[in-house]
Design a protein around this motif. Structure first.
Motif, PDB file in Angstrom:
ATOM      1  N   ASP A 205       1.477  -1.523   0.351  1.00  0.00           N
ATOM      2  CA  ASP A 205      -0.191   0.260   0.414  1.00  0.00           C
ATOM      3  C   ASP A 205       0.663   0.941  -0.152  1.00  0.00           C
ATOM      4  OD1 ASP A 205      -2.383  -1.574   0.073  1.00  0.00           O
ATOM      5  OD2 ASP A 205      -3.232  -1.371   2.295  1.00  0.00           O
ATOM      6  N   LEU A 206       2.216   1.205   0.639  1.00  0.00           N
ATOM      7  CA  LEU A 206       2.831   2.541   0.662  1.00  0.00           C
ATOM      8  C   LEU A 206       3.773   2.578  -0.384  1.00  0.00           C
ATOM      9  CD1 LEU A 206       3.761   2.014   4.320  1.00  0.00           C
ATOM     10  CD2 LEU A 206       2.451   3.947   3.651  1.00  0.00           C
TER      11      LEU A 206
ATOM     12  N   LYS B 261       1.022   4.412  -2.051  1.00  0.00           N
ATOM     13  CA  LYS B 261       1.774   6.058  -1.921  1.00  0.00           C
ATOM     14  C   LYS B 261       3.013   6.553  -2.385  1.00  0.00           C
ATOM     15  CE  LYS B 261       0.764   8.414   2.335  1.00  0.00           C
ATOM     16  NZ  LYS B 261      -0.643   8.453   2.696  1.00  0.00           N
TER      17      LYS B 261
ATOM     18  N   GLU C 280      -2.489  16.107   4.176  1.00  0.00           N
ATOM     19  CA  GLU C 280      -3.203  14.830   4.222  1.00  0.00           C
ATOM     20  C   GLU C 280      -2.899  15.570   5.988  1.00  0.00           C
ATOM     21  OE1 GLU C 280      -1.317  11.120   3.880  1.00  0.00           O
ATOM     22  OE2 GLU C 280      -1.744  10.968   1.941  1.00  0.00           O
TER      23      GLU C 280
END
Length: 250
Positions: free
Chosen positions: A129-130, A133, A195
């Motif tokens: 996932d990272l 990202k 974020e």
């Protein structure tokens, strides 16, 4: 930036001295700084001004000789479980510090397994996932030697984020990169700022500072000389020392 009135980092009157063959260097001299949750603070200053030393003290890679640092409510002086503090504070260095014998995925998984005690499948899923990202999902199985400097630095950022830190410290993260690779790293950092990640960034990337930072801090000779919003500090500094420094880099 959070409206929470309590700083997530409280630095009070800290001193740090290094003893060398040539004598004692007063690397940090009575430095006081608050950082609020969700705030992005960019620190600028000449080489040897204490910028990197301050970051290393926040992460307890260096111990202070006087004063106090409190990170997310935990005083660093005498903290028994320093790894608890470090787990909350991600750090990205000028040199990428990746393990050359592990893939990008393996580098991001390692601390998750060792420090956070995550199961392999969970750590691997988070690592994938990272990599998405930071924009290099296709590099999961590549070793550091097969990656560009910008890609290595993005793996290093992903590795720090894998620990779910509340604070990210960046120590000149683009200074070792070729010019065309700088933007890809700054884009990742910009996204983190948007974020709401609390960040302290030692950098002379003024475009990033103006776009992402809530506050700019100028350090010289171990002291904070001046701080303000970036547009004011860079366009209309009040101290002669700040003006002189900025005239050489802007």
């Amino acid at each position: 930036m959070s409206q929470n009135s309590e700083p997530i980092i409280k630095i009070r009157n800290i001193h740090k001295r290094f003893h060398t063959l040539r004598g004692t260097v007063h690397a940090l001299n009575n430095v006081t700084l608050d950082v609020m949750p969700g705030e992005v603070v960019v620190v600028v200053g000449p080489s040897g001004s204490g910028k990197s030393t301050m970051l290393r003290c926040i992460n307890r890679l260096e111990t202070i000789d006087g004063g106090s640092i409190v990170v997310d409510g935990i005083p660093l002086t005498g903290a028994r479980n320093i790894n608890k503090v470090r787990a909350e504070v991600g750090m990205v260095f000028q040199s990428f510090n990746l393990f050359p014998d592990r893939t990008a995925l393996g580098n991001i998984m390692l601390a998750q397994r060792v420090v956070r005690k995550r199961r392999r499948a969970e750590a691997e899923a988070k690592a994938h996932d990272l990599l998405v990202k930071v924009g290099i999902p296709e590099k999961a199985d590549a070793y550091p030697g097969q990656l560009s400097g910008g890609q290595q630095q993005r793996v290093a950022i992903a590795r720090a984020l894998a620990m779910d830190p509340k604070i990210m410290l960046f120590d000149e993260p683009t200074s070792a990169l070729d010019p065309e690779m700088i933007k890809e790293v700054l884009d990742v950092m910009m996204a983190l700022a948007k974020e709401g990640m609390t960040m302290i960034v030692v950098s002379h990337e003024m475009g990033f500072a103006r776009a992402a930072a809530d506050r700019a801090v100028f350090m010289d000779m171990g002291q904070i000389v001046e701080e303000d919003v970036p547009d004011v500090l860079f366009s209309n500094p009040s101290h002669e020392r700040t003006k002189l420094f900025l005239s050489k880099i802007l």
